[in-house]
Design an enzyme around this catalytic site. Structure first.
Site, PDB file in Angstrom:
ATOM      1  N   HIS A  16     -10.075   3.864   1.298  1.00 22.28           N
ATOM      2  CA  HIS A  16      -9.650   2.509   0.939  1.00 22.28           C
ATOM      3  C   HIS A  16     -10.847   1.706   0.441  1.00 22.28           C
ATOM      4  CE1 HIS A  16      -6.540   4.001   3.618  1.00 22.28           C
ATOM      5  NE2 HIS A  16      -5.733   3.071   3.146  1.00 22.28           N
ATOM      6  N   LYS A  76      -4.766  10.427   0.202  1.00 18.85           N
ATOM      7  CA  LYS A  76      -4.403   9.038  -0.084  1.00 18.85           C
ATOM      8  C   LYS A  76      -5.616   8.236  -0.536  1.00 18.85           C
ATOM      9  CE  LYS A  76      -2.880   4.756   2.165  1.00 18.85           C
ATOM     10  NZ  LYS A  76      -2.734   4.058   3.455  1.00 18.85           N
ATOM     11  N   SER A 114       0.339  -4.750   6.300  1.00 21.96           N
ATOM     12  CA  SER A 114      -0.901  -4.132   6.764  1.00 21.96           C
ATOM     13  C   SER A 114      -1.950  -4.066   5.664  1.00 21.96           C
ATOM     14  CB  SER A 114      -0.622  -2.724   7.297  1.00 21.96           C
ATOM     15  OG  SER A 114      -0.092  -1.898   6.265  1.00 21.96           O
TER      16      SER A 114
END
Length: 289
Positions: free
Chosen positions: A181, A208, A270
């Site tokens: 992220h 991801k 989130s």
């Protein structure tokens, strides 16, 4: 494999969910700060029709340490400071939340993804990488003794030791969603693909990446990286551009090969840009009839 869809050679199946099929799955993140709040949110997400529950265990409240101190003119006062919990204590807190959420979902076929997002990647766990890895390893081993409570665990690529944690998870009967992220920017195309390849090479079941776009050009690059990764990797790919600029990737990510999107179901988002579950379902129905 169907062009323009998230279909991949090695999909994963968690209870009634197949990730990497022709239609993206929809996850709802549980953001409660207590075990009871997590259970309540899981119940609401199940009723709203979530395919997957992501338990954000990093958002659980850790009790503060209230220590006597001397105030002005030696007047007794109390100061509150954070507690640095040991890895085993953190793992115990996370496990209690997993148990509560799994109990709410029992019999529904909706699986649980345990995520402990660090402060370095926009989460609530402010600790060093060594503690993160130790606590995650501990909770993985405990979950292995409670088969079925969780289907998968999120492991951040940048924290290191991904291959070892994947091996631990496999022995415990869990899959790993490897993640990266970036809350500051969108890395260049080569770097985004490097991270996704590194996740598969380490043995993760799902790769991801989530980035922060500065504008439409970054969103386009993220979508292009997702499409290329879908063609190069065997495992499901999840690619998200966060914030308002990246909203389209939460609705139409599957067109570029992203296997999972995140929505809200009454609780707080989130990550920036998440939309209500009903809106996401409506978009998916149009894009993936």
């Amino acid at each position: 494999m169907v062009p323009g869809s998230p279909v991949c050679p090695r999909p994963v199946t968690w209870q009634q969910l197949t990730l990497g099929g022709p239609v993206p799955a929809v996850a709802v993140a549980i953001t409660g700060d207590t075990v009871a709040a997590c259970a309540d949110q899981a119940r609401a997400a199940r009723r709203a029709g979530a395919d997957l529950i992501e338990l954000r265990a990093d958002l659980l409240a850790v009790p503060a340490d209230t220590t006597p101190a001397s105030g002005p003119e030696d007047t007794p006062a109390a100061i509150t400071k954070p507690v640095r919990w040991a890895p085993q204590e953190l793992a115990g807190l996370w496990l209690a939340a997993v148990r509560a959420v799994a109990a709410e979902l029992h019999g529904s076929g909706v699986p649980v993804l345990l995520t402990v997002r660090t402060a370095a990647e926009g989460g609530g766990l402010d600790t060093d990488d060594v503690t993160y890895r130790a606590a995650l390893a501990d909770v993985i081993e405990r979950l292995g003794r409670e088969r079925g409570a969780a289907a998968a665990v999120d492991v951040e690529l940048a924290r290191g030791d991904l291959p070892r944690l994947v091996r631990l998870a496999r022995r415990a009967g869990l899959d790993v969603v490897a993640s990266s992220h970036d809350f500051m920017a969108t890395p260049d195309d080569v770097e985004m693909l490097r991270r996704l390849h590194a996740m598969q090479d380490a043995g993760a079941a799902v790769a991801k990446i989530a980035v922060t776009p500065a504008g439409p050009a970054d969103v386009e690059r993220l979508a292009g990286a997702a499409a290329r990764a879908r063609g190069e990797l065997d495992i499901p790919v999840v690619a998200i551009a966060m914030g308002q600029a990246g909203t389209v990737t939460r609705l139409a990510g599957g067109v570029f090969g992203s296997a999972l999107t995140f929505a809200t179901a009454g609780s707080a988002a989130s990550a920036p840009g998440q939309l209500p579950l009903a809106q996401v379902r409506a978009a998916l129905a149009v894009l993936h009839p």
